[in-house]
Design a protein around this motif. Structure first.
Motif, mmCIF file in Angstrom:
data_model
loop_
_atom_site.group_PDB
_atom_site.id
_atom_site.type_symbol
_atom_site.label_atom_id
_atom_site.label_comp_id
_atom_site.label_asym_id
_atom_site.label_seq_id
_atom_site.Cartn_x
_atom_site.Cartn_y
_atom_site.Cartn_z
ATOM 1 N N LEU A 174 0.810 -1.173 0.039
ATOM 2 C CA LEU A 174 0.038 -0.160 0.004
ATOM 3 C C LEU A 174 0.924 1.346 0.018
ATOM 4 C CD1 LEU A 174 -2.706 -1.200 2.647
ATOM 5 C CD2 LEU A 174 -3.109 -0.800 0.183
ATOM 6 N N SER A 175 1.858 1.210 0.706
ATOM 7 C CA SER A 175 2.766 2.450 0.882
ATOM 8 C C SER A 175 3.520 2.659 -0.441
ATOM 9 C CB SER A 175 3.873 2.150 1.824
ATOM 10 O OG SER A 175 3.423 1.789 3.185
ATOM 11 N N TYR A 176 4.006 1.675 -1.039
ATOM 12 C CA TYR A 176 4.618 1.706 -2.509
ATOM 13 C C TYR A 176 3.692 2.202 -3.593
ATOM 14 C CZ TYR A 176 7.986 -1.865 -0.910
ATOM 15 O OH TYR A 176 8.909 -2.851 -0.287
ATOM 16 N N GLN A 177 2.360 1.932 -3.280
ATOM 17 C CA GLN A 177 1.564 2.577 -4.072
ATOM 18 C C GLN A 177 1.184 3.812 -4.028
ATOM 19 O OE1 GLN A 177 -0.233 0.143 -6.359
ATOM 20 N NE2 GLN A 177 -0.544 1.938 -7.213
ATOM 21 N N ILE A 178 1.087 4.211 -2.547
ATOM 22 C CA ILE A 178 1.078 5.756 -2.273
ATOM 23 C C ILE A 178 1.888 6.444 -2.757
ATOM 24 C CG2 ILE A 178 0.681 7.525 -0.212
ATOM 25 C CD1 ILE A 178 -0.577 5.241 1.105
ATOM 26 N N VAL A 179 3.237 6.068 -2.593
ATOM 27 C CA VAL A 179 4.543 6.934 -3.114
ATOM 28 C C VAL A 179 4.282 7.008 -4.545
ATOM 29 C CG1 VAL A 179 6.992 7.100 -3.302
ATOM 30 C CG2 VAL A 179 5.890 6.313 -1.195
ATOM 31 N N ALA A 180 4.121 5.814 -5.244
ATOM 32 C CA ALA A 180 3.892 6.091 -6.777
ATOM 33 C C ALA A 180 2.702 7.045 -7.188
ATOM 34 C CB ALA A 180 3.618 4.604 -7.428
ATOM 35 N N GLU A 181 1.805 6.928 -6.353
ATOM 36 C CA GLU A 181 0.486 7.904 -6.982
ATOM 37 C C GLU A 181 1.152 9.136 -6.630
ATOM 38 O OE1 GLU A 181 -2.790 6.707 -4.415
ATOM 39 O OE2 GLU A 181 -3.117 4.871 -5.640
ATOM 40 N N ASP A 182 1.871 9.347 -5.627
ATOM 41 C CA ASP A 182 2.292 10.826 -5.278
ATOM 42 C C ASP A 182 3.169 11.456 -6.598
ATOM 43 O OD1 ASP A 182 0.409 10.741 -3.179
ATOM 44 O OD2 ASP A 182 1.958 10.610 -1.573
ATOM 45 N N ILE A 183 4.315 10.515 -6.615
ATOM 46 C CA ILE A 183 5.178 10.783 -7.918
ATOM 47 C C ILE A 183 4.384 11.078 -9.048
ATOM 48 C CG2 ILE A 183 6.902 9.844 -9.053
ATOM 49 C CD1 ILE A 183 8.239 8.496 -6.627
ATOM 50 N N ALA A 184 3.447 10.305 -9.559
ATOM 51 C CA ALA A 184 2.913 10.494 -10.903
ATOM 52 C C ALA A 184 1.932 11.749 -10.529
ATOM 53 C CB ALA A 184 1.986 9.174 -10.961
ATOM 54 N N ALA A 185 1.635 12.166 -9.482
ATOM 55 C CA ALA A 185 0.680 13.468 -9.671
ATOM 56 C C ALA A 185 1.649 14.718 -9.538
ATOM 57 C CB ALA A 185 0.054 13.422 -8.315
ATOM 58 N N CYS A 186 3.044 14.600 -9.417
ATOM 59 C CA CYS A 186 3.765 15.625 -9.836
ATOM 60 C C CYS A 186 3.821 15.900 -11.321
ATOM 61 C CB CYS A 186 5.192 15.297 -9.273
ATOM 62 S SG CYS A 186 5.166 15.126 -7.574
ATOM 63 N N LYS A 187 3.771 17.301 -11.693
ATOM 64 C CA LYS A 187 3.758 17.824 -12.794
ATOM 65 C C LYS A 187 4.971 17.353 -13.605
ATOM 66 C CE LYS A 187 4.096 22.713 -13.148
ATOM 67 N NZ LYS A 187 4.943 22.819 -12.203
ATOM 68 N N ASP A 188 6.056 17.817 -13.002
ATOM 69 C CA ASP A 188 7.160 17.429 -13.762
ATOM 70 C C ASP A 188 8.231 16.981 -12.850
ATOM 71 O OD1 ASP A 188 7.803 19.729 -12.250
ATOM 72 O OD2 ASP A 188 7.984 20.859 -14.026
ATOM 73 N N GLN A 189 9.568 16.894 -13.203
ATOM 74 C CA GLN A 189 10.852 16.365 -12.485
ATOM 75 C C GLN A 189 11.045 17.385 -11.424
ATOM 76 O OE1 GLN A 189 10.566 17.068 -15.532
ATOM 77 N NE2 GLN A 189 12.421 18.366 -16.246
ATOM 78 N N GLN A 190 10.904 18.671 -11.692
ATOM 79 C CA GLN A 190 11.092 19.716 -10.793
ATOM 80 C C GLN A 190 10.495 19.492 -9.614
ATOM 81 O OE1 GLN A 190 13.623 21.494 -10.510
ATOM 82 N NE2 GLN A 190 12.951 22.484 -8.654
ATOM 83 N N MET A 191 9.002 19.280 -9.460
ATOM 84 C CA MET A 191 8.011 19.166 -8.653
ATOM 85 C C MET A 191 8.435 18.030 -7.599
ATOM 86 S SD MET A 191 4.390 19.693 -9.208
ATOM 87 C CE MET A 191 2.980 19.364 -7.969
ATOM 88 N N ILE A 192 9.026 16.811 -8.478
ATOM 89 C CA ILE A 192 9.297 15.667 -7.752
ATOM 90 C C ILE A 192 10.447 15.916 -6.985
ATOM 91 C CG2 ILE A 192 10.073 13.027 -7.889
ATOM 92 C CD1 ILE A 192 8.667 13.232 -10.585
ATOM 93 N N ARG A 193 11.635 16.688 -7.229
ATOM 94 C CA ARG A 193 12.720 16.977 -6.434
ATOM 95 C C ARG A 193 12.465 17.689 -5.375
ATOM 96 N NH1 ARG A 193 14.992 19.350 -11.629
ATOM 97 N NH2 ARG A 193 15.679 17.572 -13.075
ATOM 98 N N GLN A 194 11.310 18.680 -5.573
ATOM 99 C CA GLN A 194 11.079 19.621 -4.435
ATOM 100 C C GLN A 194 10.398 18.905 -3.341
ATOM 101 O OE1 GLN A 194 8.626 22.691 -6.209
ATOM 102 N NE2 GLN A 194 10.382 23.931 -6.682
ATOM 103 N N LYS A 195 9.355 17.849 -3.663
ATOM 104 C CA LYS A 195 8.799 17.093 -2.765
ATOM 105 C C LYS A 195 9.583 16.075 -2.009
ATOM 106 C CE LYS A 195 4.765 14.123 -2.500
ATOM 107 N NZ LYS A 195 3.760 14.801 -1.606
#
Lengths: 351, 157
Positions: free
Chosen positions: B113-134
């Motif tokens: 479930l946790s992997y799924q949550i992180v994957a969803e959160d990453i996919a929800a980022c609009k680009d790589q910059q947002m992933i880095r910030q998060k």
């Protein structure tokens, strides 16, 4: 460097394999260590192992004459498209691409799309071109030992990534005369090497044919039906299966869930048939519901057979669901290129 | 299995946990089997890697998990995933600590479930910059390199 501060690498990788393929460009662009994870052979294998991989239809097509081509992949599940990176210029300009020259398949175990037998317009070599989804680059493989037109092709379930080529003719304007055509070739993607199989039974050569793997055996189905040739890679032997009731003009052959299907004409009607291995008979499983006489391309996409038909000037796309035996017409996104009969090939991708 | 099991967290807090809840951890389940076999006295099992704050969340999750197995909700996974999101209250560091503890305790369902949550959160980022910030990730690409990598995928709808 830490991939994500505060989380061990193996846990991060488990998270990343669950991120849909559509966002993998963002993942690769985050930093070098993320890109390294997505470029490692294990990453996409783990996606397969955890049933996370996505199905797409790769479409090899000409963008303009004479030889400019590209590959576009359609992902039916999310209804989106991907254009693969352009191949180096010399890979594009050296060939005149015609659909009857080459085969286009996806090797799942190695994550490679392979176009085999592209004829070089300068020296008539039959080249191999591969796209590696891990490095996302194109490269040339070793040339096919002997060039042939209209050959059939299937990918072995072996983990080594083997592509079998059989049948075909030596020259489009001549009868198939070369004894080479009784041989089948095997291309090993991993080692970039060709192997030649023992000749099939010369009493029933299969020049115009389709081919598929079912349960580790290579089935070669002639377009006239009547007799199939089966190759068993374990014992390196061919066997002939005679059958009385094939349809005529078998155009496509698909292996799914350990069964063998194909599209063929029966009394002028296009039917989807399944081979009954116990009785060596074909049984009709789905009559084509539309007024179209020919299926041009068909590939397996998860539980469905993806079918492309050419209806005079336009292309139509259908899915035949093998579980509930229903046909559905699908609308392609507007950006999907127009079907071109002379150059198009489809391959089913799982990534 | 009935009864209670006594566990202590890394900061010394003692927890009395329902056996059913404890058994969702493969690690605890193996330990408890061993103690049963030897018949030794049940001293509190010390979980050296798990803080009391995180252990409280694990116990909460365990209760949900046991509940979900009993009830016949139509979407048990989606429901449980929502519960985990509520437990960590959208704090990624809490989620990471929970994942590390779940990994140590071998609670596969919570990990998935946790992997799924992180994957969803990453996919929800609009680009790589947002992933880095998060996720506080340092960008080690030059702008040219980053552009080259982005060119590897050309996605359109």
């Amino acid at each position: 460097m830490n991939m994500i501060p505060g989380l061990p690498k193996d846990l991060i990788v488990q998270c990343l394999i669950k991120v849909p393929y559509k966002f993998h460009n963002h993942l690769r662009a985050v930093c070098k260590s993320w890109n390294a994870v997505l470029s490692s052979p294990n990453f996409y294998k783990e996606r397969q192992r955890h049933n996370e991989c996505e199905e797409g239809i790769a479409y090899f097509h000409l963008t303009q004459r004479p030889s400019n081509w590209e590959v576009i992949i359609y992902y039916p599940h999310g209804n989106w498209l991907e254009r693969l990176p352009r191949a180096p210029e010399e890979f594009i300009s050296d060939w005149e691409v015609y659909f009857n020259e080459f085969n286009f398949v996806y090797v799942r175990s190695k994550h490679h799309l392979v176009a085999i037998g592209l004829l070089n317009k300068y020296d008539n070599r039959a080249s191999v071109l591969m796209f590696d989804f891990l490095s996302r680059t194109w490269r040339l493989g070793h040339d096919m030992p002997f060039r042939r037109y209209q050959s059939a092709c299937a990918v072995s379930p072996s983990p080594n990534g083997l592509v079998y080529i059989t049948g075909g003719v030596e020259n489009l304007s001549q009868n198939p005369i070369s004894p080479h055509l009784l041989e089948s070739y095997v291309f090993n993607v991993e080692e970039n090497k060709w192997d030649v199989l023992p000749r099939m039974n010369p009493d029933s050569p299969q020049y115009y044919c389709v081919a598929e793997f079912v349960d580790d055996r290579f089935y070669v189905v002639p377009d006239h039906g009547r007799s199939l040739q089966v190759y068993d890679p374990q014992i390196r032997l061919w066997k002939t299966i005679n059958t009385d009731n094939t349809g005529e003009n078998v155009v496509n052959c698909i292996s799914a869930f350990g069964r063998l299907y194909w599209f063929g004409l029966r009394r002028d009607t296009l039917v989807l048939e399944e081979f009954d291995f116990a009785n060596n008979l074909f049984t009709t499983v789905g009559q084509y519901p539309f007024q179209i006489r020919a299926v041009d391309r068909a590939v397996l996409c998860r539980d469905c057979i993806f079918v492309n038909v050419l209806d005079y000037s336009s292309s139509l796309y259908y899915l035949f669901n093998l579980l509930d035996k229903r046909w559905t017409q699908i609308e392609m996104p507007a950006e999907f290129p127009t079907f071109s009969f002379v150059s198009t090939k489809f391959a089913a991708v799982q990534i | 299995m009935e009864g209670k099991v006594i566990l202590s967290s890394s900061d010394g807090q003692v927890f009395e946990v329902d056996m059913k809840v404890a058994m969702i951890s493969q690690t605890l389940s193996n330990m408890l089997k061993d103690t049963e076999d030897t018949g030794s006295e049940t001293a509190p099992i010390k979980l050296a890697n798990v803080s009391s704050r995180i252990f409280n969340l694990i116990i909460e999750y365990g209760k949900y998990h046991v509940e979900a197995q009993k009830s016949d909700t139509s979407e048990p996974t989606a429901d449980l995933k929502k519960r985990v999101r509520e437990l960590v209250a959208d704090d990624k560091d809490t989620l990471f600590q929970l994942m590390i503890a779940a990994n140590f305790l071998h609670i596969q369902s919570l990990l998935d479930l946790s992997y799924q949550i992180v994957a969803e959160d990453i996919a929800a980022c609009k680009d790589q910059q947002m992933i880095r910030q998060k996720y506080n990730i340092e960008n080690d690409y030059s702008p040219e390199e980053e552009e080259e990598v982005l060119k590897l995928h050309n996605i359109f709808e």
